[in-house]
Motif scaffolding. Sequence first.
Motif, PDB file in Angstrom:
ATOM      1  N   PHE A  69       8.892  -6.961 -10.190  1.00  0.00           N
ATOM      2  CA  PHE A  69       7.699  -6.568  -9.441  1.00  0.00           C
ATOM      3  C   PHE A  69       7.497  -5.056  -9.477  1.00  0.00           C
ATOM      4  O   PHE A  69       6.352  -4.588  -9.397  1.00  0.00           O
ATOM      5  N   ALA A  70       8.569  -4.284  -9.602  1.00  0.00           N
ATOM      6  CA  ALA A  70       8.417  -2.834  -9.765  1.00  0.00           C
ATOM      7  C   ALA A  70       7.730  -2.527 -11.092  1.00  0.00           C
ATOM      8  O   ALA A  70       6.841  -1.660 -11.165  1.00  0.00           O
ATOM      9  N   LEU A  71       8.113  -3.243 -12.155  1.00  0.00           N
ATOM     10  CA  LEU A  71       7.466  -3.053 -13.458  1.00  0.00           C
ATOM     11  C   LEU A  71       6.001  -3.470 -13.400  1.00  0.00           C
ATOM     12  O   LEU A  71       5.118  -2.778 -13.933  1.00  0.00           O
ATOM     13  N   GLY A 106      -5.006   3.965 -11.858  1.00  0.00           N
ATOM     14  CA  GLY A 106      -5.047   5.426 -11.842  1.00  0.00           C
ATOM     15  C   GLY A 106      -5.811   6.020 -13.002  1.00  0.00           C
ATOM     16  O   GLY A 106      -6.336   7.123 -12.899  1.00  0.00           O
ATOM     17  N   ALA A 107      -5.878   5.283 -14.128  1.00  0.00           N
ATOM     18  CA  ALA A 107      -6.613   5.793 -15.285  1.00  0.00           C
ATOM     19  C   ALA A 107      -8.114   5.802 -15.061  1.00  0.00           C
ATOM     20  O   ALA A 107      -8.840   6.490 -15.783  1.00  0.00           O
ATOM     21  N   LEU A 108      -8.594   5.059 -14.070  1.00  0.00           N
ATOM     22  CA  LEU A 108     -10.021   5.050 -13.754  1.00  0.00           C
ATOM     23  C   LEU A 108     -10.352   6.269 -12.896  1.00  0.00           C
ATOM     24  O   LEU A 108      -9.755   6.456 -11.836  1.00  0.00           O
ATOM     25  N   PRO A 109     -11.265   7.126 -13.321  1.00  0.00           N
ATOM     26  CA  PRO A 109     -11.599   8.332 -12.541  1.00  0.00           C
ATOM     27  C   PRO A 109     -12.085   7.982 -11.135  1.00  0.00           C
ATOM     28  O   PRO A 109     -12.935   7.101 -10.956  1.00  0.00           O
ATOM     29  N   GLY A 110     -11.522   8.664 -10.143  1.00  0.00           N
ATOM     30  CA  GLY A 110     -11.945   8.468  -8.761  1.00  0.00           C
ATOM     31  C   GLY A 110     -11.090   7.516  -7.972  1.00  0.00           C
ATOM     32  O   GLY A 110     -11.130   7.528  -6.744  1.00  0.00           O
ATOM     33  N   LEU A 111     -10.310   6.666  -8.635  1.00  0.00           N
ATOM     34  CA  LEU A 111      -9.419   5.738  -7.932  1.00  0.00           C
ATOM     35  C   LEU A 111      -8.021   6.338  -7.941  1.00  0.00           C
ATOM     36  O   LEU A 111      -7.287   6.228  -8.919  1.00  0.00           O
ATOM     37  N   GLY A 112      -7.653   6.951  -6.848  1.00  0.00           N
ATOM     38  CA  GLY A 112      -6.354   7.588  -6.747  1.00  0.00           C
ATOM     39  C   GLY A 112      -5.269   6.617  -6.317  1.00  0.00           C
ATOM     40  O   GLY A 112      -5.502   5.408  -6.184  1.00  0.00           O
ATOM     41  N   PRO A 113      -4.050   7.125  -6.061  1.00  0.00           N
ATOM     42  CA  PRO A 113      -2.941   6.255  -5.650  1.00  0.00           C
ATOM     43  C   PRO A 113      -3.214   5.504  -4.353  1.00  0.00           C
ATOM     44  O   PRO A 113      -2.866   4.319  -4.235  1.00  0.00           O
ATOM     45  N   ALA A 114      -3.816   6.176  -3.370  1.00  0.00           N
ATOM     46  CA  ALA A 114      -4.075   5.509  -2.095  1.00  0.00           C
ATOM     47  C   ALA A 114      -5.028   4.332  -2.266  1.00  0.00           C
ATOM     48  O   ALA A 114      -4.816   3.244  -1.702  1.00  0.00           O
ATOM     49  N   LEU A 137       4.332  -2.080  -4.077  1.00  0.00           N
ATOM     50  CA  LEU A 137       3.269  -1.147  -3.699  1.00  0.00           C
ATOM     51  C   LEU A 137       3.689   0.303  -3.955  1.00  0.00           C
ATOM     52  O   LEU A 137       2.856   1.137  -4.332  1.00  0.00           O
ATOM     53  N   THR A 138       4.964   0.603  -3.772  1.00  0.00           N
ATOM     54  CA  THR A 138       5.448   1.944  -4.104  1.00  0.00           C
ATOM     55  C   THR A 138       5.354   2.201  -5.603  1.00  0.00           C
ATOM     56  O   THR A 138       5.003   3.307  -6.047  1.00  0.00           O
TER      57      THR A 138
END
Length: 271
Positions: free
Chosen positions: A22-24, A34-42, A66-67
């Motif tokens: 699940f970590a992978l 994250g590769a989509l502009p504007g969608l950050g980690p949160a 989730l981490t």
Amino acid sequence: METLNFLMQGFAVALTPENLMFALLGCFLGTLIGALPGLGPANGVAILIPLAFTLGLKPETALIMLTSVYAGAMYGGRISSILLNIPGDEPAMMTCLDGYPMAQSGRAAEALAISAVASFIGSVIATIGLILLAPWLAKFALTFGPAEYFALFVLAFATLGGITGKNPVKTILAAAIGLMMATVGIDMNTGVQRFTFNTLELYEGVDFIILIVGLFAISELLFFIEAHAGEGRKMIAMNKLKMKWKDFTSVFPTSLRGSVIGFLAGVLPGA
């Protein structure tokens, strides 16, 4: 010693085959988001929280996934910065300055690899520092008052003199625009509305992610339209990774210095 015992218990839980799988999965999904502009980690974590409930995961497995999504999204933001010159989140903004020129010169793979290595080194150092120094760092952070924050902000503005380049007017103008945008919203100390114009959406201020993505994305769009109307624009091509081991080791001193600075800055509340 008690901290190390708890750490060993945590490794015993985290290194099980199920949790590693699940970590992978979380790193893979986080990198895509994250590769989509504007969608950050949160935002990536918020989007995938329903997935953790739907799969019926155990609490520790869901937390690990989730981490991992958060960590993957942090790196995924560098992909759009390097290949498109559009930062995926706030930290990825500085990657545009060096990563995109490397991609334009045919070294996109090297830029992505260096970013991955530097991110790994920073994460390891920050994790070790948090485990060993957390109690002392918490006490140190609480000693920061108004005077210390004022000195910190003065230092931040003073550093602008070192990055002005050949045209200091542009730097001063950019700093002034940033200060103007930062004053929009409700003052945290007095509760007074500033430049909200009775618009509810402006009460919380201008989101920094929206601001930087809008500035970078619009500029890149205008460049693309200009190039398309003319002779066309050279596409960014992914080259084969040709870095050697000594190239990765040469990155270590800079990564170490940046990791320590970033760790100390991250300890300070609100910095």
